[in-house]
Structures are given as C-alpha cells and as structure tokens.
Design a protein around this motif. Structure first.
Motif, mmCIF file in Angstrom:
data_model
loop_
_atom_site.group_PDB
_atom_site.id
_atom_site.type_symbol
_atom_site.label_atom_id
_atom_site.label_comp_id
_atom_site.label_asym_id
_atom_site.label_seq_id
_atom_site.Cartn_x
_atom_site.Cartn_y
_atom_site.Cartn_z
ATOM 1 N N GLU A 199 20.378 6.875 -0.019
ATOM 2 C CA GLU A 199 19.038 7.375 -0.328
ATOM 3 C C GLU A 199 18.071 6.216 -0.582
ATOM 4 O OE1 GLU A 199 16.833 10.257 -3.629
ATOM 5 O OE2 GLU A 199 19.035 10.152 -3.538
ATOM 6 N N SER A 200 18.557 5.198 -1.260
ATOM 7 C CA SER A 200 17.727 4.030 -1.541
ATOM 8 C C SER A 200 17.326 3.323 -0.261
ATOM 9 C CB SER A 200 18.480 3.055 -2.450
ATOM 10 O OG SER A 200 18.796 3.667 -3.674
ATOM 11 N N LEU A 201 18.291 3.231 0.668
ATOM 12 C CA LEU A 201 18.006 2.558 1.943
ATOM 13 C C LEU A 201 16.954 3.308 2.739
ATOM 14 C CD1 LEU A 201 18.834 0.092 3.577
ATOM 15 C CD2 LEU A 201 20.557 1.512 4.727
ATOM 16 N N ALA A 202 16.997 4.649 2.667
ATOM 17 C CA ALA A 202 15.993 5.457 3.371
ATOM 18 C C ALA A 202 14.606 5.214 2.770
ATOM 19 C CB ALA A 202 16.365 6.933 3.297
ATOM 20 N N LYS A 203 14.536 5.182 1.437
ATOM 21 C CA LYS A 203 13.251 4.906 0.786
ATOM 22 C C LYS A 203 12.772 3.496 1.112
ATOM 23 C CE LYS A 203 13.649 8.060 -3.156
ATOM 24 N NZ LYS A 203 12.403 8.816 -2.818
ATOM 25 N N PHE A 204 13.711 2.586 1.121
ATOM 26 C CA PHE A 204 13.352 1.195 1.423
ATOM 27 C C PHE A 204 12.789 1.076 2.834
ATOM 28 C CE2 PHE A 204 14.798 -3.219 2.621
ATOM 29 C CZ PHE A 204 13.838 -3.863 1.859
ATOM 30 N N SER A 205 13.347 1.853 3.761
ATOM 31 C CA SER A 205 12.834 1.865 5.132
ATOM 32 C C SER A 205 11.388 2.340 5.170
ATOM 33 C CB SER A 205 13.717 2.763 6.002
ATOM 34 O OG SER A 205 13.190 2.872 7.308
ATOM 35 N N ASP A 206 11.076 3.381 4.379
ATOM 36 C CA ASP A 206 9.698 3.881 4.314
ATOM 37 C C ASP A 206 8.759 2.825 3.741
ATOM 38 O OD1 ASP A 206 10.449 6.286 5.381
ATOM 39 O OD2 ASP A 206 10.736 7.253 3.427
ATOM 40 N N LEU A 207 9.240 2.108 2.717
ATOM 41 C CA LEU A 207 8.408 1.073 2.102
ATOM 42 C C LEU A 207 8.136 -0.059 3.081
ATOM 43 C CD1 LEU A 207 9.948 0.812 -1.488
ATOM 44 C CD2 LEU A 207 7.952 2.096 -0.731
ATOM 45 N N LEU A 208 9.147 -0.438 3.845
ATOM 46 C CA LEU A 208 8.950 -1.504 4.832
ATOM 47 C C LEU A 208 7.965 -1.078 5.914
ATOM 48 C CD1 LEU A 208 12.479 -3.066 5.474
ATOM 49 C CD2 LEU A 208 10.532 -4.073 4.290
ATOM 50 N N ARG A 209 8.057 0.183 6.328
ATOM 51 C CA ARG A 209 7.130 0.690 7.346
ATOM 52 C C ARG A 209 5.695 0.618 6.827
ATOM 53 N NH1 ARG A 209 9.175 5.210 7.689
ATOM 54 N NH2 ARG A 209 10.672 4.722 9.332
ATOM 55 N N TYR A 210 5.525 0.999 5.574
ATOM 56 C CA TYR A 210 4.201 0.923 4.949
ATOM 57 C C TYR A 210 3.718 -0.523 4.891
ATOM 58 C CZ TYR A 210 0.766 0.982 1.143
ATOM 59 O OH TYR A 210 -0.349 0.817 0.382
ATOM 60 N N LEU A 212 4.667 -3.147 6.705
ATOM 61 C CA LEU A 212 4.500 -3.830 7.990
ATOM 62 C C LEU A 212 3.351 -3.269 8.823
ATOM 63 C CD1 LEU A 212 8.246 -4.238 9.024
ATOM 64 C CD2 LEU A 212 6.706 -6.013 8.204
ATOM 65 N N TYR A 213 3.119 -1.971 8.734
ATOM 66 C CA TYR A 213 2.180 -1.351 9.663
ATOM 67 C C TYR A 213 0.897 -0.821 9.023
ATOM 68 C CZ TYR A 213 6.237 -1.530 12.708
ATOM 69 O OH TYR A 213 7.312 -1.967 13.434
ATOM 70 N N GLU A 214 0.888 -0.627 7.716
ATOM 71 C CA GLU A 214 -0.285 -0.014 7.101
ATOM 72 C C GLU A 214 -1.050 -0.951 6.175
ATOM 73 O OE1 GLU A 214 0.088 3.973 5.609
ATOM 74 O OE2 GLU A 214 2.058 4.189 6.523
ATOM 75 N N CYS A 215 -0.526 -2.133 5.940
ATOM 76 C CA CYS A 215 -1.148 -3.020 4.944
ATOM 77 C C CYS A 215 -1.553 -4.363 5.530
ATOM 78 C CB CYS A 215 -0.200 -3.234 3.768
ATOM 79 S SG CYS A 215 0.185 -1.724 2.906
ATOM 80 N N GLU A 217 -4.640 -5.108 6.319
ATOM 81 C CA GLU A 217 -6.022 -5.386 5.962
ATOM 82 C C GLU A 217 -6.085 -5.947 4.552
ATOM 83 O OE1 GLU A 217 -8.711 -2.129 6.695
ATOM 84 O OE2 GLU A 217 -7.226 -1.166 7.973
ATOM 85 N N HIS A 218 -7.251 -6.520 4.212
ATOM 86 C CA HIS A 218 -7.443 -7.017 2.853
ATOM 87 C C HIS A 218 -7.611 -5.868 1.873
ATOM 88 C CE1 HIS A 218 -7.467 -11.015 4.233
ATOM 89 N NE2 HIS A 218 -8.695 -11.037 4.727
ATOM 90 N N GLN A 219 -8.052 -4.703 2.343
ATOM 91 C CA GLN A 219 -8.271 -3.560 1.480
ATOM 92 C C GLN A 219 -7.628 -2.329 2.120
ATOM 93 O OE1 GLN A 219 -10.213 -3.557 -1.522
ATOM 94 N NE2 GLN A 219 -10.268 -5.781 -1.349
ATOM 95 N N ILE A 220 -6.969 -1.484 1.292
ATOM 96 C CA ILE A 220 -6.431 -0.215 1.764
ATOM 97 C C ILE A 220 -6.864 0.865 0.786
ATOM 98 C CG2 ILE A 220 -4.432 -1.270 2.883
ATOM 99 C CD1 ILE A 220 -2.800 -0.296 0.452
ATOM 100 N N LEU A 221 -6.712 2.124 1.193
ATOM 101 C CA LEU A 221 -7.076 3.225 0.321
ATOM 102 C C LEU A 221 -6.221 3.206 -0.939
ATOM 103 C CD1 LEU A 221 -7.565 6.112 2.893
ATOM 104 C CD2 LEU A 221 -9.339 5.025 1.511
ATOM 105 N N LEU A 222 -6.855 3.452 -2.078
ATOM 106 C CA LEU A 222 -6.144 3.455 -3.352
ATOM 107 C C LEU A 222 -5.043 4.516 -3.364
ATOM 108 C CD1 LEU A 222 -5.845 2.477 -6.259
ATOM 109 C CD2 LEU A 222 -7.668 4.083 -6.902
ATOM 110 N N ASP A 223 -5.295 5.667 -2.740
ATOM 111 C CA ASP A 223 -4.281 6.724 -2.699
ATOM 112 C C ASP A 223 -2.994 6.241 -2.039
ATOM 113 O OD1 ASP A 223 -5.824 8.539 -4.014
ATOM 114 O OD2 ASP A 223 -6.579 9.521 -2.217
ATOM 115 N N LYS A 224 -3.120 5.474 -0.966
ATOM 116 C CA LYS A 224 -1.938 4.963 -0.270
ATOM 117 C C LYS A 224 -1.163 3.986 -1.149
ATOM 118 C CE LYS A 224 -3.336 5.399 4.575
ATOM 119 N NZ LYS A 224 -3.511 4.670 5.862
#
Length: 370
Positions: A199-210, A212-215, A217-224
C-alpha cells in the motif's frame, strides 16, 4: 503604403531622424533666444541665415556624436575622467567656434553677415557657446540614461537567471532528500508488514507522479499541495507504532485559485516525523494545522521531542538540509511576504509559517517578464 514603408525603413536604417531631432532642438533654441516662432522662421527662410542655422545643426551634431561614440567609450568608461573632461571642454569650444564659420566667411560671400571681431566674440559667449554646452549636455544625458537603462535591464535578466538557477539547485537538493526518506520508510515496512508495504508503494507511486509531472512550475495550486501533504502523511503513518498519534487539520474545502511554491511545506513535515519523540509510556504526537484567511496562509506543525533531545535543539538553532533549503526558497520566492518561527517549548518542537499568497497564473497567461 509600400513607398511610405520604404521611406520609413530608410530613415530608420540611416538614422535620418537624428537630423530631425537636432533641427527641432536648434529651432526651439532660436525661438527662446530670438523670441517668437514667426520671427525665427522668417530669418531662417533667408539663405544666408539658413546656412548659419545649418551650421548649428551640423557642427553640434558632429561634436555630440564624437563625444558619445568616441570620448565616452575610450575615456569615461575606462575611468580616465580627467582626460575625458578636458577633451569634452575642447570639443564644446571647437563646436562653438566652427558654428561661427559662416559669419567669418560672410566677409567674402555674404556681406550682410559681416560682423566685427568684438561682435563675433559676443555671439560666441552669448549664443554659440551656451548652445554648444546645452546640446552636449542633452546628448550626454540621453546617452548615459540609455546606458543606465540598458545596464539595469541586463542586471534584471542576470538576476532572474541567477534566481532560476538557484531555485533549480535548491529543488534538486530537496528531491533526493525526499526520495531517500520515503524509500527508507518503505524499506522498513517490507520487513514488518508486506501488505502495508504494498500500500505504501502504491501511495509513493502517486507522490512521484505528482512530483515529476505536476510540479514543474514555480507556483502550483494550494489545493494540490495540500492534497499531496495528506498523501505523504498517510504514507508516514503506515510505518509508525501504536504509540503514535497525529492530528492533521487540513481544510478540505477549495482554497480557490491561490498558489504556493511546490514542496515548500514538506521539509517541516519530514522533520516532524524524523525528530518525533520515542516515548514508550506516553503518546508521541504530531499536530498539523492549516488556516487560510483571505490571502494569508498559516501553517503550524508541532511534534513531541525528548526534553534532552539534542538533535531537535540543533534543528532549531542551525536547521538541517531541508530547513536550510526551505528558508532560502522563502527568501527568494516570498521576500517580505512571510514569517517563520522555529521554537522548542518543553517537550514540543513548533514551527509556524505565515505566507501572503497570490492567485495562480496559468503558464499560457503569464505576462512577459524581464
């Protein structure tokens, strides 16, 4: 239209507009000196006076450009101030004398322009010399102002490049730090509970995706960012023992279009888990609270520590790698728009961060910046 464009290009290419500028400047000077537009225009319409007026335009333009494109680069920019001042004075006097050439030649070609030696000297002192000083001062002011604006623009570009380079370096330092801590947590779980490790590895995969691909920029939405923190906290909870208690008060409601620098809060949470107390007879606690009022964001986190815990005291005094990075990022990204307090009270290590946030701007809509 093509003919007009061709003329315009020719004027710009050969800088003919400079002559127009100097003509307008001297025409204005004559209006002030002689008094009245009509009177000056009537005088200039006479061939002999027009030649004298033309000498103002030509000789002063030559003298000014000689100063701007030869004396300034060769002497002023190389800090040879005395030579520069002397040569500028000589240039101004030479300009003022050369302007009198038509009056001197008037003895031979324009008898109506004949003036006595004392009259020439008076014109030199009261007209051509002040006019030459004025034109030289004007030309130098424009040139030095342009040089200053150019240097300021270049300085802003260099500062922006330096800032971006430093931010990338700080982020590159932080990412391995985050990866190392998280992978180490999963490694511990593998030996304790295989299901929890999966389960931890699955969550870790989601965190890495976030990450690598969503961050990028210098600024991101606070909700994210808050959603990312929740996932990270859940991942850390999995490897804690039964004596661990965490209270995370993160708003679930939308924070609108407010933006924050990515991974800015993560070092504080990492440090809380890293330096939490290891009591056996009482709970080991972490408390996280987030509040948002208008555009002011408040983040508070505290963790229990052993009263004789040297590592936590050192973290308050010196800060680890993560804290040093986040402090530097705050200085770069939120100058004069944040407060950060690090304190240890009895058995608690407390961090309070306040930020003034701005609204998120889509990359396609970002204004051009120097």
């Amino acid at each position: 239209m093509n003919a007009i464009k061709s003329i315009y290009d020719w004027v710009i290419k050969y800088k003919i507009y400079h002559l127009v500028f100097w003509f307008a400047y001297h025409f204005t000077w004559w209006i002030v000196f002689k008094g009245g537009f009509v009177k000056v225009f009537d005088q200039i319409s006479q061939p002999s006076v027009f030649i004298w007026f033309f000498s103002f335009v030509i000789f002063q333009a030559i003298g000014v450009y000689f100063c701007l494109y030869f004396l300034i680069p060769k002497y002023l920019e190389k800090s040879k101030y005395l030579k520069y001042i002397v040569l500028v004075i000589i240039t101004i006097i030479t300009m003022a004398i050369l302007i009198l050439t038509p009056n001197i030649m008037g003895y031979y070609f324009f008898p109506e322009l004949q003036i006595s030696l004392s009259g020439l000297y008076k014109i030199f002192l009261q007209n051509t010399l002040p006019s030459s000083i004025g034109s030289m001062t004007l030309g130098m002011s424009i040139k030095l102002s342009k040089n200053w604006l150019s240097s300021q623009k270049q300085q802003r570009v260099l500062e922006k490049e330096k800032l971006e380079t430093e931010l990338k370096f700080l982020k590159s330092q932080f990412n391995p730090h985050f990866l190392f801590n998280t992978i180490n947590s999963i490694f511990v779980l593998i030996n304790k509970n295989t299901v929890m490790a999966t389960e931890s590895l699955a969550k870790f995969s989601d965190l890495l995706r976030y990450q690598l691909y969503e961050c990028n920029e210098h600024q991101i939405l606070l909700d994210k960012e808050l959603s990312y923190l929740r996932s990270f906290i859940e991942l850390e909870e999995l490897r804690q023992n039964d004596n661990f208690v965490i209270t995370a008060d993160l708003p679930n409601s939308s924070s609108g279009n407010l933006a924050v620098a990515p991974f800015l809060l993560m070092p504080f949470i990492e440090n809380a888990f890293k330096h939490i107390s290891q009591h056996n007879n009482k709970p080991n606690r972490i408390e996280i609270k987030v509040r948002l009022e208008d555009n002011q964001f408040m983040f508070k986190i505290s963790n229990t520590v052993a009263q004789n815990e040297k590592t936590s005291r050192d973290a308050v005094t010196y800060g680890g790698l993560g804290l040093k990075n986040v402090k530097r990022r705050l200085e770069l990204l939120y100058p004069n728009n944040y407060t950060l307090e690090l304190n240890q009270e009895n058995d608690k290590y407390i961090v309070v961060l306040k930020l003034n946030l701005e609204e998120h701007i889509s990359p396609q809509l970002k204004p051009y910046q120097l």
